[in-house]
Write a protein that holds these residues in place. Structure first.
Motif, PDB file in Angstrom:
ATOM      1  N   GLU A 174       0.829  -1.200   0.000  1.00 41.75           N
ATOM      2  CA  GLU A 174       0.000   0.000   0.000  1.00 41.75           C
ATOM      3  C   GLU A 174       0.867   1.254   0.000  1.00 41.75           C
ATOM      4  OE1 GLU A 174      -3.006   2.570  -0.243  1.00 41.75           O
ATOM      5  OE2 GLU A 174      -3.141   0.395  -0.498  1.00 41.75           O
ATOM      6  N   LEU A 175       1.935   1.255   0.774  1.00 44.36           N
ATOM      7  CA  LEU A 175       2.837   2.407   0.785  1.00 44.36           C
ATOM      8  C   LEU A 175       3.558   2.567  -0.551  1.00 44.36           C
ATOM      9  CD1 LEU A 175       4.287   2.016   4.384  1.00 44.36           C
ATOM     10  CD2 LEU A 175       2.918   3.951   3.543  1.00 44.36           C
ATOM     11  N   GLY A 176       3.837   1.452  -1.221  1.00 40.89           N
ATOM     12  CA  GLY A 176       4.436   1.540  -2.548  1.00 40.89           C
ATOM     13  C   GLY A 176       3.475   2.092  -3.582  1.00 40.89           C
ATOM     14  N   ARG A 177       2.188   1.920  -3.331  1.00 40.18           N
ATOM     15  CA  ARG A 177       1.163   2.419  -4.255  1.00 40.18           C
ATOM     16  C   ARG A 177       0.902   3.899  -4.057  1.00 40.18           C
ATOM     17  NH1 ARG A 177      -4.406   2.869  -4.621  1.00 40.18           N
ATOM     18  NH2 ARG A 177      -4.685   2.439  -2.400  1.00 40.18           N
ATOM     19  N   GLN A 178       0.806   4.324  -2.803  1.00 34.86           N
ATOM     20  CA  GLN A 178       0.580   5.738  -2.508  1.00 34.86           C
ATOM     21  C   GLN A 178       1.111   6.046  -1.109  1.00 34.86           C
ATOM     22  OE1 GLN A 178      -3.630   6.593  -2.577  1.00 34.86           O
ATOM     23  NE2 GLN A 178      -4.110   5.159  -0.942  1.00 34.86           N
ATOM     24  N   HIS A 179       1.809   7.163  -0.988  1.00 32.57           N
ATOM     25  CA  HIS A 179       2.407   7.495   0.303  1.00 32.57           C
ATOM     26  C   HIS A 179       1.349   7.989   1.280  1.00 32.57           C
ATOM     27  CE1 HIS A 179       5.330   8.556   3.253  1.00 32.57           C
ATOM     28  NE2 HIS A 179       4.957   9.823   3.265  1.00 32.57           N
ATOM     29  N   ASP A 180       1.415   7.481   2.488  1.00 32.71           N
ATOM     30  CA  ASP A 180       0.501   7.865   3.557  1.00 32.71           C
ATOM     31  C   ASP A 180       1.342   8.009   4.822  1.00 32.71           C
ATOM     32  OD1 ASP A 180      -1.199   7.820   5.795  1.00 32.71           O
ATOM     33  OD2 ASP A 180      -2.711   6.617   4.765  1.00 32.71           O
ATOM     34  N   PRO A 181       1.574   9.246   5.288  1.00 35.06           N
ATOM     35  CA  PRO A 181       2.453   9.444   6.454  1.00 35.06           C
ATOM     36  C   PRO A 181       2.020   8.661   7.685  1.00 35.06           C
ATOM     37  CG  PRO A 181       2.013  11.532   5.362  1.00 35.06           C
ATOM     38  CD  PRO A 181       1.103  10.525   4.728  1.00 35.06           C
ATOM     39  N   ASP A 182       0.708   8.589   7.934  1.00 31.52           N
ATOM     40  CA  ASP A 182       0.238   7.856   9.113  1.00 31.52           C
ATOM     41  C   ASP A 182       0.508   6.372   8.965  1.00 31.52           C
ATOM     42  OD1 ASP A 182      -1.362   7.575  11.650  1.00 31.52           O
ATOM     43  OD2 ASP A 182      -2.622   6.397  10.285  1.00 31.52           O
ATOM     44  N   LEU A 183       0.247   5.820   7.786  1.00 34.65           N
ATOM     45  CA  LEU A 183       0.516   4.397   7.559  1.00 34.65           C
ATOM     46  C   LEU A 183       2.008   4.125   7.649  1.00 34.65           C
ATOM     47  CD1 LEU A 183      -0.543   1.588   6.843  1.00 34.65           C
ATOM     48  CD2 LEU A 183      -0.347   2.211   4.422  1.00 34.65           C
ATOM     49  N   GLN A 184       2.834   5.006   7.121  1.00 31.49           N
ATOM     50  CA  GLN A 184       4.278   4.816   7.206  1.00 31.49           C
ATOM     51  C   GLN A 184       4.740   4.803   8.662  1.00 31.49           C
ATOM     52  OE1 GLN A 184       6.699   4.659   4.309  1.00 31.49           O
ATOM     53  NE2 GLN A 184       7.661   3.655   6.070  1.00 31.49           N
ATOM     54  N   ARG A 185       4.180   5.689   9.477  1.00 35.19           N
ATOM     55  CA  ARG A 185       4.541   5.727  10.891  1.00 35.19           C
ATOM     56  C   ARG A 185       4.168   4.425  11.593  1.00 35.19           C
ATOM     57  NH1 ARG A 185       1.671   6.040  15.041  1.00 35.19           N
ATOM     58  NH2 ARG A 185      -0.207   6.650  13.877  1.00 35.19           N
ATOM     59  N   ARG A 186       2.947   3.944  11.347  1.00 35.09           N
ATOM     60  CA  ARG A 186       2.503   2.693  11.959  1.00 35.09           C
ATOM     61  C   ARG A 186       3.342   1.512  11.472  1.00 35.09           C
ATOM     62  NH1 ARG A 186      -2.970   3.522   9.545  1.00 35.09           N
ATOM     63  NH2 ARG A 186      -3.112   1.255   9.722  1.00 35.09           N
ATOM     64  N   TYR A 187       3.653   1.522  10.190  1.00 38.39           N
ATOM     65  CA  TYR A 187       4.487   0.460   9.613  1.00 38.39           C
ATOM     66  C   TYR A 187       5.868   0.452  10.265  1.00 38.39           C
ATOM     67  CZ  TYR A 187       7.265  -2.001   6.049  1.00 38.39           C
ATOM     68  OH  TYR A 187       8.109  -2.857   5.397  1.00 38.39           O
ATOM     69  N   ASP A 188       6.496   1.610  10.347  1.00 35.88           N
ATOM     70  CA  ASP A 188       7.835   1.697  10.940  1.00 35.88           C
ATOM     71  C   ASP A 188       7.827   1.227  12.390  1.00 35.88           C
ATOM     72  OD1 ASP A 188       8.825   2.702   8.560  1.00 35.88           O
ATOM     73  OD2 ASP A 188       8.744   4.801   9.207  1.00 35.88           O
ATOM     74  N   ASP A 189       6.787   1.589  13.125  1.00 34.80           N
ATOM     75  CA  ASP A 189       6.683   1.176  14.525  1.00 34.80           C
ATOM     76  C   ASP A 189       6.560  -0.337  14.626  1.00 34.80           C
ATOM     77  OD1 ASP A 189       6.106   1.734  17.468  1.00 34.80           O
ATOM     78  OD2 ASP A 189       4.262   0.694  16.879  1.00 34.80           O
ATOM     79  N   LEU A 190       5.766  -0.922  13.751  1.00 36.12           N
ATOM     80  CA  LEU A 190       5.579  -2.369  13.775  1.00 36.12           C
ATOM     81  C   LEU A 190       6.873  -3.083  13.378  1.00 36.12           C
ATOM     82  CD1 LEU A 190       3.632  -4.648  14.319  1.00 36.12           C
ATOM     83  CD2 LEU A 190       2.727  -4.393  11.990  1.00 36.12           C
ATOM     84  N   VAL A 191       7.577  -2.554  12.404  1.00 40.29           N
ATOM     85  CA  VAL A 191       8.868  -3.142  12.020  1.00 40.29           C
ATOM     86  C   VAL A 191       9.826  -3.137  13.205  1.00 40.29           C
ATOM     87  CG1 VAL A 191      10.945  -2.769  10.629  1.00 40.29           C
ATOM     88  CG2 VAL A 191       8.678  -2.674   9.548  1.00 40.29           C
ATOM     89  N   GLU A 192       9.863  -2.041  13.960  1.00 44.85           N
ATOM     90  CA  GLU A 192      10.748  -1.956  15.122  1.00 44.85           C
ATOM     91  C   GLU A 192      10.394  -3.019  16.156  1.00 44.85           C
ATOM     92  OE1 GLU A 192      13.503  -0.095  15.924  1.00 44.85           O
ATOM     93  OE2 GLU A 192      13.421   0.296  13.761  1.00 44.85           O
ATOM     94  N   ARG A 193       9.122  -3.219  16.378  1.00 45.88           N
ATOM     95  CA  ARG A 193       8.700  -4.188  17.382  1.00 45.88           C
ATOM     96  C   ARG A 193       9.024  -5.614  16.945  1.00 45.88           C
ATOM     97  NH1 ARG A 193       2.672  -2.208  18.843  1.00 45.88           N
ATOM     98  NH2 ARG A 193       2.844  -3.770  20.520  1.00 45.88           N
ATOM     99  N   VAL A 194       8.846  -5.898  15.670  1.00 50.42           N
ATOM    100  CA  VAL A 194       9.182  -7.225  15.151  1.00 50.42           C
ATOM    101  C   VAL A 194      10.688  -7.454  15.202  1.00 50.42           C
ATOM    102  CG1 VAL A 194       9.275  -8.607  13.028  1.00 50.42           C
ATOM    103  CG2 VAL A 194       7.134  -7.505  13.709  1.00 50.42           C
ATOM    104  N   SER A 195      11.450  -6.489  14.735  1.00 51.57           N
ATOM    105  CA  SER A 195      12.907  -6.665  14.680  1.00 51.57           C
ATOM    106  C   SER A 195      13.512  -6.818  16.073  1.00 51.57           C
ATOM    107  CB  SER A 195      13.545  -5.490  13.946  1.00 51.57           C
ATOM    108  OG  SER A 195      13.313  -4.267  14.621  1.00 51.57           O
ATOM    109  N   GLY A 196      12.889  -6.214  17.077  1.00 55.58           N
ATOM    110  CA  GLY A 196      13.406  -6.328  18.434  1.00 55.58           C
ATOM    111  C   GLY A 196      13.356  -7.734  18.983  1.00 55.58           C
ATOM    112  N   ALA A 197      12.516  -8.582  18.399  1.00 59.48           N
ATOM    113  CA  ALA A 197      12.366  -9.950  18.891  1.00 59.48           C
ATOM    114  C   ALA A 197      13.325 -10.925  18.219  1.00 59.48           C
ATOM    115  CB  ALA A 197      10.925 -10.424  18.671  1.00 59.48           C
ATOM    116  N   GLN A 198      14.127 -10.455  17.259  1.00 65.47           N
ATOM    117  CA  GLN A 198      15.038 -11.358  16.562  1.00 65.47           C
ATOM    118  C   GLN A 198      16.220 -11.724  17.444  1.00 65.47           C
ATOM    119  OE1 GLN A 198      16.750  -9.902  12.825  1.00 65.47           O
ATOM    120  NE2 GLN A 198      16.629 -11.992  12.006  1.00 65.47           N
TER     121      GLN A 198
END
Length: 653
Positions: free
Chosen positions: A108-132
């Protein structure tokens, strides 16, 4: 169909930034990405926007609320503090739902930029990566002192399955440029898997295929042949009896026969389809004709003998599996939404490899009649299974509670096993990438709606065109060239197998040329700006007769309007029951704007204590013309019963 020369192998950094979910290095057809094909309005754009506005957030909110995302936070804390024990939320493989959400967000972000979605995505990536873990392993259900050991339950633990979905999210992150942190997580995980399961590692497979298709695409995206080789190893290990015996048999895991030797898809439907898609990816990347031919053979047999009229696959509830040939009971159709998505994934890969329009036909049927049947009109509830005959209204799901996969006429907001909502989300976020392809000679349109295509052919020729259509309710498709081409190019249009009397018309400044179209249409010329090619696909309602070997629907008919399979829903009947209706096939179905109208009667016999014996006189009531609705839309008007296959009454024979 023209076959292109293989595309040269290039470094990942030089490749198209916004390549889509599937990007083979060699293929007959080259897929387009989200910068080259864009939905501009109409039916599909509305579905995709609903996904962006509602479905993605719905999935995120539910997984946050019931703790599936918090599993990653707790796993990260538990890694550093061994004495911190926590209760894992959800079953073993709920990590995979978070990963599918990440994948959908990235497309979805590749289709159209959405600052709120990007923020939520980045936050989720951080939480996932922290568990590695330090060695690259990442799973929240295994490996800690109070949990089961890593790789201790390859039959049911879904470790590799979950990691496969993470790697597919990594592919989306890499190709859309949205998540460099997640790409590094994926690299470390893939390195771990290579050490653990590569040529020098353990000879093992996962009970649920998925890692195969993910590794193959990761290898393409990151230009790393080891990941393709690991996918090949997993494919070739299948069918060697590496998994323990279970009550459903080795067939359930596709561990009964090697992929190269199988003649039909069998066992658990989603597992079988994911495995076939991964096997074809491996075959294409390694130019393994034997493996590719095996997948083609399995697709052919499965579509011919084990597929519902909607395109749905899987007729067993107990093991979510394919039945025997022609075992397709409508009232026990499992037809899982995820199986429909997996079928689409497989057919797309076959289409790219071979260019055969039959694969696009099945994609159309499955998307419109299985995948889109899952989400409710508001995007906040879903069907897990897709029955073709609902005998009772069932229970009304609680909008605030996780619901089991009980048969009901109403969609549920979430499930204990909620693979389908997130699968729908990632599919709709990238659905336009099933619509068009290119070759050296031109472009091919496989699905219809309203969208723009802007692509440069390998020799630098620019193709810019707009497709406009009210599809799937209107079969008229107009293709307008926005820019002139400096040489002859080919415009290839699929003529769906469901239509009769199709015609293609070229409207140009110097006149109009029209001809009958009976199969794939290729218009080759140098196009001028403003040239219009019109494809007319009569979308009249018509009877569909089943193969007589399908015992469960012998003596019944279905109705199809264009690409849409139709259904009779009890809310359109005076008595509110579809149990005893008969259709009069002497009266042709009447096409309506979104469905059809058929002549029905109701027939019943006097009550008896024993439902078998001699025939008794039937009472017949004329119901007149009754509306049928698109199957995918049923269950949106309150509790109801429904059926796709209608018993034939007057007019039989």
């Amino acid at each position: 169909m023209t076959t292109t020369s293989p595309r040269p192998t290039t470094l990942a950094g030089d490749r198209r930034r916004f390549a889509g979910p599937v990007d083979p290095r060699t293929s007959t057809l080259t897929p387009l990405d989200a910068t080259q094909v864009r939905l501009t309005g109409g039916f599909w754009a509305e579905k995709q926007q609903l996904n962006a506005d509602v479905v993605l957030r719905h999935c995120e909110d539910w997984m946050e609320r019931i703790g599936w995302i918090r599993n990653f936070d707790l796993a990260a804390a538990g890694r550093d503090q061994v004495d911190v024990e926590w209760q894992h939320s959800g079953i073993e493989f709920v990590d995979s739902e978070v990963y599918k959400l990440l994948e959908g967000m990235a497309w979805e972000l590749g289709r159209q930029h959405d600052p709120d979605l990007q923020r939520r995505y980045d936050d989720l990536v951080e939480r996932v990566s922290g568990a590695q873990d330090d060695d690259g392993y990442l799973h929240t259900s295994f490996g800690r002192p109070w949990q089961r050991a890593r790789w201790s339950d390859l039959e049911w633990g879904h470790e590799l399955y979950s990691m496969g979905h993470l790697l597919q999210a990594v592919v989306a992150a890499e190709r859309t440029g949205t998540g460099p942190r997640l790409v590094e997580v994926g690299r470390r995980l893939a390195e771990h898997l290579w050490r653990e399961f590569g040529p020098e590692g353990r000879v093992a497979i996962c009970g649920h295929p998925e890692i195969e298709v993910a590794l193959a695409e990761l290898g393409r995206a990151l230009d790393e042949p080891r990941w393709v080789e690991l996918a090949r190893l997993f494919v070739d290990r299948r069918g060697r009896g590496l998994l323990a015996e279970i009550e459903y048999g080795a067939e359930y895991f596709q561990d009964d026969r090697p992929v190269r030797e199988a003649d039909v898809l069998r066992g658990h439907a989603v597992r079988a389809l994911y495995l076939a898609a991964g096997a074809l990816d491996v075959a294409v990347e390694t130019r393994d004709d034997e493996l590719a031919d095996a997948v083609r053979r399995q697709w052919e047999a499965t579509v011919a003998h084990r597929t519902y009229v909607t395109g749905g696959m899987g007729s067993h509830h107990q093991d979510e599996a394919f039945g025997a040939d022609h075992e397709l009971p409508p009232d026990r159709a499992y037809s899982e939404t995820c199986a429909g998505i997996a079928s689409t994934m497989l057919s797309w890969r076959l289409l790219l490899a071979d260019g055969d329009a039959r694969y696009a036909d099945l994609i159309e049927r499955t998307l419109l009649n299985v995948v889109l049947a899952s989400p409710r009109e508001d995007g906040r509830a879903f069907f897990y299974t897709n029955t073709l005959h609902q005998r009772t209204e069932g229970t009304v799901p609680d909008e605030l509670e996780v619901n089991a996969r009980a048969l009901s006429s109403l969609r549920a907001p979430w499930f204990e096993v909620s693979c389908c909502p997130t699968n729908v989300a990632r599919t709709l976020a990238s659905v336009e990438q099933y619509f068009a392809t290119r070759t050296d000679d031109g472009v091919q349109l496989h699905q219809y709606g309203s969208y723009d295509v802007d692509v440069e052919l390998p020799d630098g020729t620019a193709v810019a065109l707009s497709v406009a259509s009210g599809y799937p309710f209107d079969g008229r498709v107009e293709v307008t060239w926005r820019e002139a081409t400096d040489r002859e190019v080919e415009l290839t249009l699929r003529v769906p197998s469901w239509t009769e009397g199709a015609a293609v018309t070229l409207v140009a400044p110097d006149g109009e040329v029209s001809r009958h179209a009976t199969s794939t249409v290729v218009v080759r010329q140098a196009f001028a700006a403003g040239d219009v090619v019109v494809l007319d696909l009569p979308a009249r309602a018509s009877w569909v007769h089943p193969d007589p070997r399908i015992d469960a629907v012998r003596g019944q008919v279905a109705v199809q309007r264009g690409p849409l399979v139709l259904a009779l829903e009890s809310v359109d009947l005076p008595s509110g029951s579809v149990a005893d209706v008969l259709v009069d096939t002497r009266v042709a179905p009447v096409t309506t704007p979104t469905g059809a109208r058929v002549a029905l009667t109701r027939s019943w016999t006097r009550p008896a204590p024993w439902p078998y014996g001699q025939s008794v006189a039937a009472t017949v009531e004329q119901l007149g013309r009754v509306d049928l609705v698109p199957y995918a839309s049923w269950g949106n008007r309150g509790p109801s019963t429904m059926r796709v296959w209608l018993p034939v009454g007057e007019g039989r024979g």
